[in-house]
Design an enzyme around this catalytic site. Sequence first.
Site, PDB file in Angstrom:
ATOM      1  N   LYS A  87       0.935  -1.192  -0.032  1.00  0.00           N
ATOM      2  CA  LYS A  87       0.018  -0.092   0.013  1.00  0.00           C
ATOM      3  C   LYS A  87       0.961   1.328  -0.133  1.00  0.00           C
ATOM      4  O   LYS A  87       1.683   1.369   0.843  1.00  0.00           O
ATOM      5  CB  LYS A  87      -0.971   0.082   1.259  1.00  0.00           C
ATOM      6  CG  LYS A  87      -2.207   0.741   1.148  1.00  0.00           C
ATOM      7  CD  LYS A  87      -2.990   0.539   2.233  1.00  0.00           C
ATOM      8  CE  LYS A  87      -4.412   1.254   2.322  1.00  0.00           C
ATOM      9  NZ  LYS A  87      -4.986   1.096   3.815  1.00  0.00           N
TER      10      LYS A  87
HETATM   11  C1  E4P Z   1      -8.382   2.240   3.540  1.00  0.00           C
HETATM   12  O1  E4P Z   1      -7.422   1.562   3.009  1.00  0.00           O
HETATM   13  C2  E4P Z   1      -8.299   3.065   4.810  1.00  0.00           C
HETATM   14  O2  E4P Z   1      -7.509   2.186   5.685  1.00  0.00           O
HETATM   15  C3  E4P Z   1      -9.670   3.447   5.352  1.00  0.00           C
HETATM   16  O3  E4P Z   1     -10.527   2.951   4.397  1.00  0.00           O
HETATM   17  C4  E4P Z   1      -9.700   4.639   5.940  1.00  0.00           C
HETATM   18  O4  E4P Z   1     -10.839   4.943   6.516  1.00  0.00           O
HETATM   19  P1  E4P Z   1     -11.167   5.809   7.526  1.00  0.00           P
HETATM   20  O5  E4P Z   1     -11.428   7.248   6.718  1.00  0.00           O
HETATM   21  O6  E4P Z   1     -12.373   5.243   8.126  1.00  0.00           O
HETATM   22  O7  E4P Z   1     -10.055   6.118   8.531  1.00  0.00           O
END
Ligand code: E4P
Length: 217
Positions: A87
């Site tokens: 990622k």
């Molecule tokens: C995506 O990979 C992120 O980990 C995540 O969806 C972020 O979500 P949030 O905005 O609820 O922190």
Amino acid sequence: MKFFIDTANLEQIKEAQDMGILDGVTTNPSLMAKEGITGTDNILKHYVDICQIVDGDVSAEVISTDFEGMVREGEALAELHDQIVIKLPMIKDGIKACKYFTDKGIKTNVTLVFSPGQALLAAKAGATYVSPFIGRLDDISTDGLNLISEIRHIYDNYGFETQILAASVRHTMHVIDCAKIGADVMTGPLSSIAGLLKHPLTDIGLEKFLADYKKGN
Ligand code: E4P
């Protein structure tokens, strides 16, 4: 549509996996910290623990912001398990690193995407997944679902194979709307998945069926 769970909580990952509908897991440094997983060694071990629970892709986020650091970290993460997806943040070096890993046949997820132009760059770099954060856009009075529609439109125009991973999903309506638009994947908390089960008429109907069965026995 693939269902990913967005957590580092092993119990919740097990629960979703046990339902038989889980296709993968996404994590980020904040989700790790929330579970009290700190320090590189513990974090790396936790990724392996997650991979042992699920069958699908597990996104592991780099914390470097320069190309060399991302490559070094990403290669170490990819070594951990064949389910690991690297990622990478949506910055210039992240896109460069995405192309590097794509050329090596290593899966990538470009994260922190908030505009169609960013998603176009991720696709050009050959990302396996692009993660537009819909909940965080909604949080600032901007239509997150509209971003999913725009990316779907652009990717379909050119046949880009990058999968749209709707991220920052907060609730069941996000899941349903993303499915209508044609997001390839959604990632959200367990509650956004479990909430799909609920309908009062199902509960009332089941109660009646069971009561009627008892009458005849
Ligand atoms: C995506 O990979 C992120 O980990 C995540 O969806 C972020 O979500 P949030 O905005 O609820 O922190």
